[in-house]
Design an enzyme around this catalytic site. Structure first.
Site, PDB file in Angstrom:
ATOM      1  N   ASP A  43       0.845  -1.197   0.000  1.00 16.35           N
ATOM      2  CA  ASP A  43       0.000   0.000   0.000  1.00 16.35           C
ATOM      3  C   ASP A  43       0.883   1.250   0.000  1.00 16.35           C
ATOM      4  O   ASP A  43       1.712   1.437   0.888  1.00 16.35           O
ATOM      5  CB  ASP A  43      -0.904   0.004   1.234  1.00 16.35           C
ATOM      6  CG  ASP A  43      -2.085   0.943   1.081  1.00 16.35           C
ATOM      7  OD1 ASP A  43      -1.865   2.111   0.704  1.00 16.35           O
ATOM      8  OD2 ASP A  43      -3.220   0.521   1.347  1.00 16.35           O
ATOM      9  N   SER A  92      -7.274   4.186  -1.298  1.00 18.36           N
ATOM     10  CA  SER A  92      -7.010   2.745  -1.262  1.00 18.36           C
ATOM     11  C   SER A  92      -8.249   1.915  -1.559  1.00 18.36           C
ATOM     12  O   SER A  92      -8.144   0.818  -2.116  1.00 18.36           O
ATOM     13  CB  SER A  92      -6.436   2.352   0.107  1.00 18.36           C
ATOM     14  OG  SER A  92      -5.157   2.897   0.289  1.00 18.36           O
ATOM     15  N   THR A 145      -7.940  -1.626   1.664  1.00 20.23           N
ATOM     16  CA  THR A 145      -7.438  -2.470   0.578  1.00 20.23           C
ATOM     17  C   THR A 145      -7.835  -3.920   0.773  1.00 20.23           C
ATOM     18  O   THR A 145      -8.307  -4.580  -0.163  1.00 20.23           O
ATOM     19  CB  THR A 145      -5.907  -2.348   0.480  1.00 20.23           C
ATOM     20  OG1 THR A 145      -5.544  -0.969   0.390  1.00 20.23           O
ATOM     21  CG2 THR A 145      -5.383  -3.081  -0.735  1.00 20.23           C
ATOM     22  N   GLU A 266      -1.136  -7.764   2.253  1.00 20.86           N
ATOM     23  CA  GLU A 266      -0.946  -6.321   2.126  1.00 20.86           C
ATOM     24  C   GLU A 266       0.121  -5.810   3.093  1.00 20.86           C
ATOM     25  O   GLU A 266       0.028  -6.027   4.305  1.00 20.86           O
ATOM     26  CB  GLU A 266      -2.248  -5.561   2.399  1.00 20.86           C
ATOM     27  CG  GLU A 266      -2.076  -4.059   2.122  1.00 20.86           C
ATOM     28  CD  GLU A 266      -3.181  -3.194   2.706  1.00 20.86           C
ATOM     29  OE1 GLU A 266      -3.355  -2.068   2.207  1.00 20.86           O
ATOM     30  OE2 GLU A 266      -3.856  -3.629   3.660  1.00 20.86           O
ATOM     31  N   HIS A 275       2.308   8.800   4.500  1.00 20.41           N
ATOM     32  CA  HIS A 275       1.458   9.906   4.956  1.00 20.41           C
ATOM     33  C   HIS A 275       2.175  10.747   6.017  1.00 20.41           C
ATOM     34  O   HIS A 275       1.981  11.965   6.078  1.00 20.41           O
ATOM     35  CB  HIS A 275       0.150   9.368   5.528  1.00 20.41           C
ATOM     36  CG  HIS A 275      -0.853   8.974   4.491  1.00 20.41           C
ATOM     37  ND1 HIS A 275      -1.429   9.878   3.631  1.00 20.41           N
ATOM     38  CD2 HIS A 275      -1.401   7.766   4.184  1.00 20.41           C
ATOM     39  CE1 HIS A 275      -2.287   9.255   2.833  1.00 20.41           C
ATOM     40  NE2 HIS A 275      -2.278   7.958   3.144  1.00 20.41           N
ATOM     41  N   ASP A 313      -1.246  -0.169  -4.641  1.00 14.22           N
ATOM     42  CA  ASP A 313      -2.539   0.411  -5.001  1.00 14.22           C
ATOM     43  C   ASP A 313      -2.373   1.839  -5.503  1.00 14.22           C
ATOM     44  O   ASP A 313      -3.163   2.336  -6.282  1.00 14.22           O
ATOM     45  CB  ASP A 313      -3.522   0.348  -3.822  1.00 14.22           C
ATOM     46  CG  ASP A 313      -2.935   0.901  -2.533  1.00 14.22           C
ATOM     47  OD1 ASP A 313      -1.729   1.216  -2.486  1.00 14.22           O
ATOM     48  OD2 ASP A 313      -3.690   1.006  -1.545  1.00 14.22           O
ATOM     49  N   HIS A 314      -1.312   2.504  -5.040  1.00 12.38           N
ATOM     50  CA  HIS A 314      -0.977   3.878  -5.423  1.00 12.38           C
ATOM     51  C   HIS A 314       0.346   4.192  -4.757  1.00 12.38           C
ATOM     52  O   HIS A 314       0.894   3.352  -4.025  1.00 12.38           O
ATOM     53  CB  HIS A 314      -2.058   4.864  -4.944  1.00 12.38           C
ATOM     54  CG  HIS A 314      -2.355   4.744  -3.490  1.00 12.38           C
ATOM     55  ND1 HIS A 314      -1.479   5.188  -2.506  1.00 12.38           N
ATOM     56  CD2 HIS A 314      -3.400   4.181  -2.823  1.00 12.38           C
ATOM     57  CE1 HIS A 314      -1.989   4.909  -1.315  1.00 12.38           C
ATOM     58  NE2 HIS A 314      -3.151   4.287  -1.469  1.00 12.38           N
ATOM     59  N   HIS A 405      -1.760  10.989  -1.139  1.00 14.98           N
ATOM     60  CA  HIS A 405      -1.435  10.077  -2.228  1.00 14.98           C
ATOM     61  C   HIS A 405      -0.968  10.864  -3.447  1.00 14.98           C
ATOM     62  O   HIS A 405      -1.265  12.051  -3.582  1.00 14.98           O
ATOM     63  CB  HIS A 405      -2.662   9.245  -2.614  1.00 14.98           C
ATOM     64  CG  HIS A 405      -3.143   8.352  -1.522  1.00 14.98           C
ATOM     65  ND1 HIS A 405      -4.319   7.637  -1.622  1.00 14.98           N
ATOM     66  CD2 HIS A 405      -2.626   8.050  -0.300  1.00 14.98           C
ATOM     67  CE1 HIS A 405      -4.494   6.936  -0.506  1.00 14.98           C
ATOM     68  NE2 HIS A 405      -3.479   7.173   0.308  1.00 14.98           N
TER      69      HIS A 405
END
Length: 440
Positions: A43, A92, A145, A266, A275, A313-314, A405
């Site tokens: 993630d 997510s 996720t 994950e 973050h 996911d990003h 993100h």
């Protein structure tokens, strides 16, 4: 596809796969059916994180860098954008839904298309095909996720409902998820409902620490190792399993099914470190994810029935390897730190003693840095944490552009049967479409 539902609930607890869930998808040539799928999602893990891992593992100013295990299995990249009308940068939930269903959707959606219609996930389809299924993560296991592969809810914030659905929903009369390992006790043991007791009544084992995980022999297993998220790997004691240990424990159980399995793993908190702009936490979590990927590849070695896919996911934070024209990133600074800035900040506030820094940060700080940290001890733990993050980023020469993100493409790594299908650039939703086609 607007207005078409390829997955419906025949009852609140029962799923019906009578309609072909992938009939509108293109057919992929040169493929063989796959018995086992191990899908790993880092993630927030964009290219800068895996490139940073290569520098981190090398930790030298000279010589050629050895490839990481990710480099050896790099096949392509995927676009991460969502179809959200308010934002073209995904969250997510939307990215997880695209990766799990083949449908891009709006931010916050779990297992729903852009019209808020329920669409089947690859985990659910695997269960429909008689396979065992598993979810493993370092966040609470009902986080976005992971939940995107096993729930259908309009908002990712409905954590209690997601946890309920993990127990209540059935496919062909069987429990949807066979192995769940991660955090989230506070969502499973609540005043209104004790899901742990209910899982145990449904013949699940239940474990809360590494020793219990290693001793447990049940084929179906719920493991909750923290009230919400697990500590980051660098902060974990011996009682909390690593992502690799959880992955291995899940594989040991899922492989017992002669029909095969689907396992989602994950590395949840790469994103959380991003973050925070916390490079110590970020490298800790990427290393944790790297070890889990190695465990997955190890399982797939010498097998002709398994595909291992790893992607993100990003990306998060806009991490850059170097800042301010220094032309020198310093992973040795990061390696010299033994806890995340948050844990160091907590301990500083407990002791009110600057000597505590010496136990956690083994590089020389300037007097001005020490004064800044000392000043924050009169404020909140969060203020001290941020001061430490800023100082570590400065000394390691790590840059960041945002606390959110970012929208760039992210890497795809693959090993095993049909690996070639994931090569080149594709949409994130294409990964699920391929899996629907090739799963046996």
């Amino acid at each position: 596809m607007k207005g078409v539902v390829y997955f419906v609930k025949s009852t609140p607890q029962q799923h019906d796969f009578g309609l072909n869930p992938f009939s509108p998808f293109v057919k992929y040539i040169g493929t063989q059916k796959v018995k086992n799928v191990i899908f790993l999602i880092g993630d927030g893990m964009g290219f800068s994180y895996t490139t940073g891992l290569r520098y981190f593992n090398h930790d030298s100013q000279q010589g050629l860098m050895n490839p990481t295990i990710f480099d050896q299995f790099f096949v392509g990249s995927q676009s991460t954008y969502s179809l959200d009308t308010e934002s073209n940068i995904t969250d997510s939930a939307a990215a997880g839904t695209a990766l799990s269903t083949g449908y891009k959707t709006y931010n916050g959606a779990l297992g729903l298309n852009i019209d808020k219609q329920t669409v089947p996930t690859i985990l659910e389809y695997a269960k429909f095909r008689g396979k065992s299924t598993g979810l493993v993560g370092t966040s609470q296991i009902n986080h976005a996720t992971l939940a995107a592969f096993a729930s259908h809810i309009e908002s990712r914030e409905q954590y209690d409902q997601i946890a309920d659905d993990y127990l209540d929903e059935r496919i062909e009369g069987k429990q949807k998820i066979d192995v769940m390992l991660g955090g989230g006790t506070s969502y499973f043991v609540r005043k209104d409902r004790n899901l742990v007791e209910e899982f145990v009544k449904n013949q699940f084992g239940y474990v809360t620490n590494l020793q219990e995980l290693l001793a447990n022999k049940t084929e179906q297993l719920l493991g909750l190792f923290a009230p919400i998220e697990l500590p980051k790997q660098i902060d974990r004691g011996l009682a909390v399993p690593s992502l690799a240990q959880m992955t291995k424990a899940a594989l040991e159980r899922l492989k017992q099914n002669s029909n095969g399995f689907f396992l989602l793993v994950e590395g949840s908190q790469i994103d959380w470190a991003g973050h925070d702009n916390d490079i110590v936490g970020a490298m800790s979590e990427v290393k944790d994810f790297e070890a889990a990927f190695k465990e997955a590849v190890k399982f797939a070695l010498n097998r002709d029935d398994t595909i291992v896919i790893a992607t993100a996911d990003h990306s998060t934070g806009g991490m850059s390897i170097d800042r301010n024209d220094n032309y020198k990133w310093n992973p040795s600074v990061i390696k010299s730190i033994t806890s995340t800035p948050f844990v160091i900040a907590e301990r500083l506030h407990e002791t009110k003693d600057m000597e505590t820094l010496k136990h956690h940060m083994h590089f020389t700080l300037h007097e001005a840095d020490l004064k800044i940290i000392q000043t924050t001890l009169e404020l909140e733990v969060e203020d001290t944490k941020q001061a430490l993050i800023n100082i570590i980023n400065h000394y390691s020469s790590t840059g960041w552009t945002t606390k959110g993100h970012t929208g760039e493409d992210v890497p795809i790594y693959a090993y095993g049967l049909n690996r070639h299908l994931f090569s080149g650039r594709m949409e994130n939703s294409e990964i699920a479409k391929i899996l629907f086609q090739i799963i046996d």
